[in-house]
Design a protein around this motif. Sequence first.
Motif, short mmCIF file in Angstrom:
data_model
loop_
_atom_site.label_atom_id
_atom_site.label_comp_id
_atom_site.label_asym_id
_atom_site.label_seq_id
_atom_site.Cartn_x
_atom_site.Cartn_y
_atom_site.Cartn_z
N ARG B 12 78.42 3.87 89.33
CA ARG B 12 77.65 4.94 88.68
C ARG B 12 76.61 4.34 87.72
O ARG B 12 76.90 3.41 86.99
CB ARG B 12 78.60 5.86 87.91
CG ARG B 12 77.86 6.88 87.04
CD ARG B 12 78.80 7.95 86.50
NE ARG B 12 79.29 8.79 87.61
CZ ARG B 12 80.13 9.81 87.43
NH1 ARG B 12 80.59 10.11 86.23
NH2 ARG B 12 80.52 10.54 88.47
N ARG B 28 73.27 10.94 85.21
CA ARG B 28 73.99 9.93 85.98
C ARG B 28 73.59 10.00 87.44
O ARG B 28 73.06 11.01 87.91
CB ARG B 28 75.49 10.14 85.85
CG ARG B 28 75.94 11.42 86.50
CD ARG B 28 77.40 11.68 86.23
NE ARG B 28 77.90 12.65 87.17
CZ ARG B 28 78.87 13.52 86.90
NH1 ARG B 28 79.42 13.53 85.69
NH2 ARG B 28 79.28 14.36 87.81
N ASP B 30 75.27 8.44 91.25
CA ASP B 30 76.31 7.66 91.92
C ASP B 30 75.75 6.98 93.16
O ASP B 30 75.12 7.61 94.00
CB ASP B 30 77.48 8.57 92.30
CG ASP B 30 78.25 9.03 91.08
OD1 ASP B 30 78.20 8.31 90.06
OD2 ASP B 30 78.88 10.10 91.13
#
Lengths: 344, 194
Positions: B12, B28, B30
Amino acid sequence: MTQSLPLVLGIETSCDETAVGIVSGRKLLANVIASSVNEHERFGGVVPEIASRAHLEAVWPAIARATNEAKVSLDDLDAIAVTAGPGLVGALLVGVSAANGLALALDKPLYGVNHLASHVAVDLLTHDKTVGPAIALLVSGGHSSILKLDSLAGSYEQLGRTLDDAAGEAFDKIARLLGLGFPGGPLIDSEAKSGRAEIDFPRGMTAAKDQADHRFDFSFSGLKTAVSRYVKATPEYQRANVAASFQEAVVDVLTMKSIDACKESGIETLLIGGGVAANSRLREMAEDRAAKAGLELRIPPASLCTDNGAMVAALGAELLRQGVKPSDLGIAVDSSASVSVVSF
Amino acid sequence: MTTLVIDTATSRTSVGLFDGAVPLFAGRHDGATEHGEALPPLVSGALDLGRPITQVLVGMGPGPFTGLRVGITFAEVFARAKGVSWSGICSLDGIVSGIKGEYIVATDARRKEIYWAKFDSGKRITEPKVSLPEEVRAMGLPVYGEGASKYGFEADIDMIYPHPLFMLAALEWADGVHQPMYLRKPDAVPTSER
Ligand SMILES: [Zn+2]
């Protein structure tokens, strides 16, 4: 004033050199190079992870030194440029991340540029004529190509490339075979000076069939095998003669094919760049043959032939001057980027 | 004090912006090989709030090398170019919060191994290590983090990746980390040993 003379900082980390250059338009202000080459010596070649770790350590100090040498402050910059490919992925990512950090901190445009086009762009810094149309021979430890370009930020075509080792890699391997050390280029060059190129080693990709199918491609693996066989079969061989003969075989093919590319495309300028362009025999033979063929030959000084940040900055400044759109946020590095993409 | 927090030590990519301890921005992405592309737009999102950054905090790993370097390089150069301070902490210190007693925090080190360290009630009590999950399993402690779920440890909490909020909190007690925590040597064999 910044319109005509953009101040650009360029970062180059595609292989083992952490390099930062600053140019003002076509004027070189700083060219800082920190190399991790010594750390790779005992491995006989560049180890990507070692190079990447060294880039992280060296990149900020190189930026700081370059601004010092250029006597400019980061806030004065008009743009940042960085090599986004081709090269080693992990190594490229350090430079691109540093460039992103700079561009976002300073709120400046960022150009992700092609490493090969940068080798050509460095020519901007050595005179004030236009660059291109030209044939460019780019030879180093990472690449060996013949390119055709119409203009610096225009369209590029790869006419030929190596089918196996890069020319610089071939120098490294033969230097190791002869017990000369690493990197091989300069060591073979100086060893060859006291030898005679009297052994007739093969010239790769020059047979009639190869000339038809691979007109401007190179291959150095057959040459490497031939040198290795010769050394094994000749216990009392003269090292300097082997070095000179090997070098002659490489340089012969490089210059011959580049000059043929000029003739065939009707282009009158030949540029040579990359670390191997520092080879003294290559310079000598290229000058000789270019003069005979009536071509203009341009080879930058050695400090601008090996990978450096000034070439990246020079290309960035040219892109800025031409009003080319900067890269989007989050440039994807491309380890095998084609030369047809000049900026990302 | 406006703090920009960055971590790229796991799959991440995390970015946070805080005014003191008050979160202003969290973003964020991923993707184990996408740190380089993900980080700049996330930071740009934080900068769009128009707050002058006064310090930068970055996770120094342990983590897979290529992604880890993206965050560290960016954070250092960004902070130095801005002329503000930057500091690094162990990324494992910013994953778990509010758990009492002894436990392990582990992340994925690939090659069937995990990066891990032992914690006691929120504070790390061992240096980070890289090893096979079996070594950790033998300790019989609860295991949390990205390395837990992947290697079949029972992890009943959803604290899996370094979180900007916990990283900022860890700055209060954690030792500063000044070098990337690679914990492994580069794969390379000297020519003399081939
Ligand atoms: Zn190069």
